[in-house]
Design an enzyme around this catalytic site. Structure first.
Site, PDB file in Angstrom:
ATOM      1  N   VAL A  14       0.823  -1.201   0.000  1.00 30.56           N
ATOM      2  CA  VAL A  14       0.000   0.000   0.000  1.00 30.56           C
ATOM      3  C   VAL A  14       0.863   1.259   0.000  1.00 30.56           C
ATOM      4  O   VAL A  14       1.862   1.337   0.720  1.00 30.56           O
ATOM      5  CB  VAL A  14      -0.917   0.015   1.255  1.00 30.56           C
ATOM      6  CG1 VAL A  14      -1.829   1.236   1.251  1.00 30.56           C
ATOM      7  CG2 VAL A  14      -1.740  -1.260   1.362  1.00 30.56           C
ATOM      8  N   CYS A  15       0.435   2.228  -0.811  1.00 31.20           N
ATOM      9  CA  CYS A  15       1.004   3.575  -0.741  1.00 31.20           C
ATOM     10  C   CYS A  15      -0.133   4.569  -0.933  1.00 31.20           C
ATOM     11  O   CYS A  15      -1.274   4.176  -1.142  1.00 31.20           O
ATOM     12  CB  CYS A  15       2.132   3.789  -1.744  1.00 31.20           C
ATOM     13  SG  CYS A  15       1.628   3.891  -3.467  1.00 31.20           S
ATOM     14  N   GLY A  16       0.167   5.820  -0.870  1.00 24.40           N
ATOM     15  CA  GLY A  16      -0.862   6.846  -0.941  1.00 24.40           C
ATOM     16  C   GLY A  16      -1.638   6.852  -2.238  1.00 24.40           C
ATOM     17  O   GLY A  16      -2.854   7.032  -2.260  1.00 24.40           O
TER      18      GLY A  16
END
Length: 92
Positions: free
Chosen positions: A6-8
């Site tokens: 997950v990232c932004g």
């Protein structure tokens, strides 16, 4: 096993993390489905494990999944150490 990185925004960091996780899993002979997502999309997914940067910890509060938070996303050794620790813990 389903793992979500997950990232932004769902690309860039999460894809880099996915490639690192795929490589580690291949090295140790573990099969898993690994996906790269943004934080918003990850909240709506059921997964066995989410791996993300430490700065997204608050964004994933309340998400029902095991989580690994990475301090230095470019440190493959940190990712490997934390991932293998998790895998050893759940295989017992």
């Amino acid at each position: 096993m389903e793992i979500i990185t997950v990232c932004g925004m769902g690309f860039g960091t999460s894809l880099m993390l996915k490639m690192t996780v795929d490589e580690i899993l291949e090295q140790v002979g573990i099969k898993a489905e690994v996906s790269a997502l943004d934080a918003g999309s990850a909240k709506g997914r059921n997964a066995d494990l989410m791996i993300t940067s430490a700065d997204l910890e608050s964004a994933l509060e309340g998400v029902e999944a095991n989580k690994i938070f990475i301090d230095n996303l470019t440190d493959a050794d940190e990712v490997k150490q934390k991932l293998l620790h998790y895998l050893n813990k759940v295989s017992k």
